[in-house]
Write a protein that holds these residues in place. Sequence first.
Motif, mmCIF file in Angstrom:
data_model
loop_
_atom_site.group_PDB
_atom_site.id
_atom_site.type_symbol
_atom_site.label_atom_id
_atom_site.label_comp_id
_atom_site.label_asym_id
_atom_site.label_seq_id
_atom_site.Cartn_x
_atom_site.Cartn_y
_atom_site.Cartn_z
ATOM 1 N N ASP A 32 0.828 -1.208 0.000
ATOM 2 C CA ASP A 32 0.000 0.000 0.000
ATOM 3 C C ASP A 32 0.862 1.258 0.000
ATOM 4 O O ASP A 32 0.566 2.229 -0.704
ATOM 5 C CB ASP A 32 -0.928 0.022 1.221
ATOM 6 N N MET A 33 1.950 1.243 0.774
ATOM 7 C CA MET A 33 2.844 2.401 0.827
ATOM 8 C C MET A 33 3.520 2.626 -0.524
ATOM 9 O O MET A 33 3.663 3.763 -0.964
ATOM 10 C CB MET A 33 3.894 2.216 1.923
ATOM 11 N N GLU A 34 3.915 1.536 -1.196
ATOM 12 C CA GLU A 34 4.528 1.657 -2.522
ATOM 13 C C GLU A 34 3.528 2.207 -3.529
ATOM 14 O O GLU A 34 3.868 3.061 -4.351
ATOM 15 C CB GLU A 34 5.056 0.299 -2.986
ATOM 16 N N ASP A 35 2.281 1.711 -3.465
ATOM 17 C CA ASP A 35 1.236 2.217 -4.365
ATOM 18 C C ASP A 35 1.000 3.710 -4.136
ATOM 19 O O ASP A 35 0.851 4.479 -5.088
ATOM 20 C CB ASP A 35 -0.077 1.453 -4.158
ATOM 21 N N GLU A 36 0.956 4.110 -2.891
ATOM 22 C CA GLU A 36 0.744 5.524 -2.566
ATOM 23 C C GLU A 36 1.902 6.377 -3.071
ATOM 24 O O GLU A 36 1.691 7.464 -3.623
ATOM 25 C CB GLU A 36 0.575 5.695 -1.064
ATOM 26 N N ALA A 37 3.128 5.878 -2.936
ATOM 27 C CA ALA A 37 4.295 6.618 -3.425
ATOM 28 C C ALA A 37 4.243 6.751 -4.945
ATOM 29 O O ALA A 37 4.536 7.822 -5.496
ATOM 30 C CB ALA A 37 5.583 5.921 -2.990
ATOM 31 N N LEU A 38 3.854 5.682 -5.656
ATOM 32 C CA LEU A 38 3.731 5.750 -7.118
ATOM 33 C C LEU A 38 2.641 6.733 -7.530
ATOM 34 O O LEU A 38 2.803 7.480 -8.500
ATOM 35 C CB LEU A 38 3.424 4.359 -7.688
ATOM 36 N N PHE A 39 1.528 6.762 -6.795
ATOM 37 C CA PHE A 39 0.448 7.710 -7.086
ATOM 38 C C PHE A 39 0.949 9.140 -6.951
ATOM 39 O O PHE A 39 0.727 9.976 -7.829
ATOM 40 C CB PHE A 39 -0.738 7.473 -6.149
ATOM 41 N N HIS A 40 1.652 9.433 -5.863
ATOM 42 C CA HIS A 40 2.159 10.797 -5.648
ATOM 43 C C HIS A 40 3.206 11.171 -6.698
ATOM 44 O O HIS A 40 3.257 12.317 -7.142
ATOM 45 C CB HIS A 40 2.706 10.954 -4.229
ATOM 46 N N GLN A 41 4.012 10.200 -7.111
ATOM 47 C CA GLN A 41 5.004 10.448 -8.158
ATOM 48 C C GLN A 41 4.319 10.775 -9.478
ATOM 49 O O GLN A 41 4.702 11.717 -10.170
ATOM 50 C CB GLN A 41 5.903 9.217 -8.310
ATOM 51 N N ALA A 42 3.285 10.016 -9.829
ATOM 52 C CA ALA A 42 2.545 10.264 -11.071
ATOM 53 C C ALA A 42 1.826 11.604 -11.002
ATOM 54 O O ALA A 42 1.791 12.358 -11.975
ATOM 55 C CB ALA A 42 1.552 9.138 -11.324
#
Length: 123
Positions: A32-42
């Motif tokens: 979940d933390m990795e997904d959230e980081a990818l979302f913020h990066q995008a």
Amino acid sequence: MTGIQFIERDGEAEFAVVPIEIWRRVAPLLEDMEDEALFHQAKAADDGARVPAAVLDAELAGVHPIRAWREYRGLTQDALSDAACISKPYLSQIEGGKRDGTAKVLSAISKALNVRVDLLIRD
């Protein structure tokens, strides 16, 4: 006791070995933390340009981008030509691929459609 083992290097804890039960509870949280980081990066890299599926589908079917956007916006050729201050026949010829619009005309059309000019140019 959690059963966690620490591996040290030069007197400092460097790794932790955890029982599989703990790992199974923690792994989804890490994902979940990795997904959230990818979302913020995008989101940070977002240029704001969006091409709706209806427009993309129309273009892939061979429809001129101006016509695809015009229809997506629910405009008639009359309405768009009036908004862009060009004649309806000229707009029709551009949409039909018989004429290329000048930079000035394409700019006026892009403003009327609220779309970037580069999205209206056929490759």
